[in-house]
Enzyme design. Structure first.
Site, PDB file in Angstrom:
ATOM      1  N   LYS A  97       0.821  -1.219   0.000  1.00 10.55           N
ATOM      2  CA  LYS A  97       0.000   0.000   0.000  1.00 10.55           C
ATOM      3  C   LYS A  97       0.850   1.262   0.000  1.00 10.55           C
ATOM      4  O   LYS A  97       0.353   2.332  -0.318  1.00 10.55           O
ATOM      5  CB  LYS A  97      -0.996  -0.005   1.163  1.00 10.55           C
ATOM      6  CG  LYS A  97      -0.447   0.391   2.497  1.00 10.55           C
ATOM      7  CD  LYS A  97      -1.592   0.685   3.464  1.00 10.55           C
ATOM      8  CE  LYS A  97      -1.044   1.014   4.830  1.00 10.55           C
ATOM      9  NZ  LYS A  97      -2.100   1.220   5.801  1.00 10.55           N
ATOM     10  N   ASP A  98       2.119   1.156   0.344  1.00  6.28           N
ATOM     11  CA  ASP A  98       3.021   2.317   0.312  1.00  6.28           C
ATOM     12  C   ASP A  98       3.771   2.450  -1.016  1.00  6.28           C
ATOM     13  O   ASP A  98       4.568   3.369  -1.184  1.00  6.28           O
ATOM     14  CB  ASP A  98       4.061   2.215   1.441  1.00  6.28           C
ATOM     15  CG  ASP A  98       3.429   2.261   2.822  1.00  6.28           C
ATOM     16  OD1 ASP A  98       2.352   2.881   2.956  1.00  6.28           O
ATOM     17  OD2 ASP A  98       3.997   1.665   3.758  1.00  6.28           O
ATOM     18  N   ARG A 118      -7.809   9.096   3.613  1.00  4.87           N
ATOM     19  CA  ARG A 118      -8.826   8.047   3.449  1.00  4.87           C
ATOM     20  C   ARG A 118      -9.527   7.753   4.775  1.00  4.87           C
ATOM     21  O   ARG A 118     -10.754   7.671   4.850  1.00  4.87           O
ATOM     22  CB  ARG A 118      -8.141   6.769   2.928  1.00  4.87           C
ATOM     23  CG  ARG A 118      -9.025   5.539   2.875  1.00  4.87           C
ATOM     24  CD  ARG A 118      -8.214   4.319   2.477  1.00  4.87           C
ATOM     25  NE  ARG A 118      -7.195   3.992   3.471  1.00  4.87           N
ATOM     26  CZ  ARG A 118      -7.408   3.305   4.592  1.00  4.87           C
ATOM     27  NH1 ARG A 118      -8.601   2.841   4.866  1.00  4.87           N
ATOM     28  NH2 ARG A 118      -6.415   3.058   5.432  1.00  4.87           N
ATOM     29  N   ARG A 119      -8.736   7.596   5.832  1.00  6.07           N
ATOM     30  CA  ARG A 119      -9.344   7.334   7.141  1.00  6.07           C
ATOM     31  C   ARG A 119     -10.122   8.548   7.626  1.00  6.07           C
ATOM     32  O   ARG A 119     -11.217   8.411   8.182  1.00  6.07           O
ATOM     33  CB  ARG A 119      -8.255   6.927   8.147  1.00  6.07           C
ATOM     34  CG  ARG A 119      -7.692   5.531   7.831  1.00  6.07           C
ATOM     35  CD  ARG A 119      -6.456   5.180   8.653  1.00  6.07           C
ATOM     36  NE  ARG A 119      -6.004   3.815   8.393  1.00  6.07           N
ATOM     37  CZ  ARG A 119      -4.747   3.391   8.535  1.00  6.07           C
ATOM     38  NH1 ARG A 119      -3.800   4.231   8.922  1.00  6.07           N
ATOM     39  NH2 ARG A 119      -4.434   2.143   8.284  1.00  6.07           N
ATOM     40  N   ARG A 131       1.531  11.101  12.815  1.00  5.67           N
ATOM     41  CA  ARG A 131       2.506  10.419  11.968  1.00  5.67           C
ATOM     42  C   ARG A 131       3.463   9.615  12.823  1.00  5.67           C
ATOM     43  O   ARG A 131       3.387   9.613  14.043  1.00  5.67           O
ATOM     44  CB  ARG A 131       3.298  11.440  11.130  1.00  5.67           C
ATOM     45  CG  ARG A 131       2.650  11.760   9.806  1.00  5.67           C
ATOM     46  CD  ARG A 131       3.680  12.300   8.807  1.00  5.67           C
ATOM     47  NE  ARG A 131       4.665  11.288   8.448  1.00  5.67           N
ATOM     48  CZ  ARG A 131       5.856  11.566   7.933  1.00  5.67           C
ATOM     49  NH1 ARG A 131       6.230  12.805   7.735  1.00  5.67           N
ATOM     50  NH2 ARG A 131       6.684  10.588   7.632  1.00  5.67           N
ATOM     51  N   ARG A 144       2.837   5.874  17.135  1.00  2.95           N
ATOM     52  CA  ARG A 144       1.432   6.278  17.135  1.00  2.95           C
ATOM     53  C   ARG A 144       0.719   5.737  18.375  1.00  2.95           C
ATOM     54  O   ARG A 144      -0.077   6.432  18.990  1.00  2.95           O
ATOM     55  CB  ARG A 144       0.748   5.766  15.866  1.00  2.95           C
ATOM     56  CG  ARG A 144       1.330   6.400  14.597  1.00  2.95           C
ATOM     57  CD  ARG A 144       0.515   6.026  13.378  1.00  2.95           C
ATOM     58  NE  ARG A 144       1.338   6.015  12.168  1.00  2.95           N
ATOM     59  CZ  ARG A 144       0.849   5.848  10.955  1.00  2.95           C
ATOM     60  NH1 ARG A 144      -0.449   5.686  10.771  1.00  2.95           N
ATOM     61  NH2 ARG A 144       1.657   5.845   9.898  1.00  2.95           N
ATOM     62  N   CYS A 161      -0.866   9.403  -2.519  1.00  3.40           N
ATOM     63  CA  CYS A 161      -1.133   9.477  -1.091  1.00  3.40           C
ATOM     64  C   CYS A 161      -1.888  10.743  -0.742  1.00  3.40           C
ATOM     65  O   CYS A 161      -2.299  10.928   0.381  1.00  3.40           O
ATOM     66  CB  CYS A 161       0.152   9.366  -0.293  1.00  3.40           C
ATOM     67  SG  CYS A 161       1.444  10.438  -0.849  1.00  3.40           S
TER      68      CYS A 161
HETATM   69  N1  PBG Z   1       2.261   3.655   6.020  1.00  4.16           N
HETATM   70  C1  PBG Z   1       2.228   2.916   7.183  1.00  4.16           C
HETATM   71  C2  PBG Z   1       1.859   1.489   6.970  1.00  4.16           C
HETATM   72  N2  PBG Z   1       2.164   0.844   5.841  1.00  4.16           N
HETATM   73  C3  PBG Z   1       1.706  -0.440   5.945  1.00  4.16           C
HETATM   74  C4  PBG Z   1       1.103  -0.568   7.179  1.00  4.16           C
HETATM   75  C5  PBG Z   1       0.464  -1.782   7.706  1.00  4.16           C
HETATM   76  C6  PBG Z   1       0.715  -3.058   6.949  1.00  4.16           C
HETATM   77  C7  PBG Z   1      -0.033  -3.203   5.665  1.00  4.16           C
HETATM   78  O1  PBG Z   1      -0.998  -2.501   5.369  1.00  4.16           O
HETATM   79  O2  PBG Z   1       0.356  -4.096   4.893  1.00  4.16           O
HETATM   80  C8  PBG Z   1       1.214   0.650   7.843  1.00  4.16           C
HETATM   81  C9  PBG Z   1       0.749   0.994   9.192  1.00  4.16           C
HETATM   82  C10 PBG Z   1      -0.693   1.424   9.289  1.00  4.16           C
HETATM   83  O3  PBG Z   1      -1.302   1.899   8.319  1.00  4.16           O
HETATM   84  O4  PBG Z   1      -1.242   1.296  10.388  1.00  4.16           O
END
Ligand code: PBG
Length: 313
Positions: A81-82, A129-130, A147, A153, A240
């Protein structure tokens, strides 16, 4: 090849994911030595400004890609997702591992769900998104930036800075912090980031030996689902800076996709659903993106691209 070097960020979650890939590679290829090359990235170091302001999520990948280009590492491990929708030229994703829990988690020390928060409660998340989904459910909440890595967090929540925060279940579970999950926020009511819960391995496109070794870890069903989600996001110009959510799942041969684009400011959002064959995930993603645009998603996307900083997850 006798040794495979994995470039990794140094956060506890990144190290867990890289160790996990290393273990899987050792199991798939007896005799192969797998080592980690921990590195610091600008995305990890600069915590006082939003990711958008310093160059976006690609920052987390750049340093690792440079290490691969310099020949100091063979591959890198990321939360998919990143990973930006368009990979940098010359790079490939030879493996997408089986998806873990896709869902977001509601985390709080005093409340057990979004609907039970007191009026005006402070909820921490820097993810547009959240924020958009929280706004839609509870317009009264005070949404505040948050962050840092998962442990940071949680520490801010425990210090009383927020009444609740939202994190990914997968990250908490990988760190042995399952007990922190007060409520799973499940589809179709609450949608995750595209590809949330999936780990990907990146390497140089021209490195056939590394690609072949990593391909043993690829999970076809997960790849199908995340391709639909990422194609949807790509065709919405998702980055993002835009509140885009997507979740695809396979039902036998059948692929289903829920997508949503929200407005971080006022809780409005549009949603669409599509179904198609599992062998054409990108077509389904593009189709659902088209439906979202027909319903006016373009307005939200334009607004969030103009608006100031904001980031996903
Ligand atoms: N950018 C932060 C990030 N990137 C991936 C995850 C969690 C693991 C995943 O989604 O695979 C997280 C932490 C979160 O959003 O709480």
């Amino acid at each position: 090849m006798k040794t495979l070097r994995i470039a990794t960020r140094k956060s506890p979650l990144a190290l867990w994911q890289s160790e996990h890939v290393a273990d899987r590679l050792r199991a798939a290829h007896p005799g192969l030595t797998v080592t980690l090359v921990p590195m610091s990235t600008r995305g990890d170091e600069v915590l006082d400004r939003s990711l958008a302001a310093i160059g976006g999520k690609g920052l987390f990948l750049k340093e690792l890609e440079l290490a691969m280009q310099r020949g100091e590492a063979d591959c890198a491990v990321h939360s998919l997702k990143d990973v930006p929708m368009e990979l940098d030229p010359g790079f490939a994703l030879p493996a997408v591992l089986e998806r873990a829990d896709y869902a977001d988690a509601f985390v709080s020390n005093h409340h057990d769900g979004i609907e039970n928060l007191p009026p005006g409660a402070r909820v921490g998340t820097s993810s547009l998104r959240r924020q958009a989904q929280l706004r839609a459910l509870r317009p009264d909440l005070q949404l505040q930036d948050l962050r840092g890595n998962v442990n940071t967090r949680l520490a801010k929540l425990d210090a009383g800075d927020y009444d609740a925060i939202v994190l990914a279940c997968a990250g908490l579970q990988r760190l042995g912090l399952d007990a922190r999950i007060r409520r799973r926020l499940e589809a179709p009511h609450w949608l995750p980031a595209p590809a949330q819960g999936a780990i990907a391995v990146e390497c140089r496109e021209d490195d056939a030996a590394t690609r072949a070794l990593c391909a043993a870890l690829d999970h076809a069903a997960t790849r199908t689902c995340v391709e639909a989600e990422r194609a949807m996001n790509r065709s919405l110009h998702g980055s993002c800076h835009v509140p885009v959510a997507a979740y695809a799942w396979l039902d036998g041969e059948h692929l289903r996709l829920d997508g949503q684009v929200g407005s971080a400011g006022d809780g409005r959002s549009v949603r669409a659903h599509g179904e198609g064959r599992g062998d054409a995930p990108q077509c389904l993603g593009i189709e659902v993106a088209g439906r979202l645009l027909e319903q006016g998603a373009g307005e939200f996307i334009a607004a969030s691209l103009q608006g100031g900083p904001g980031e996903d997850d």
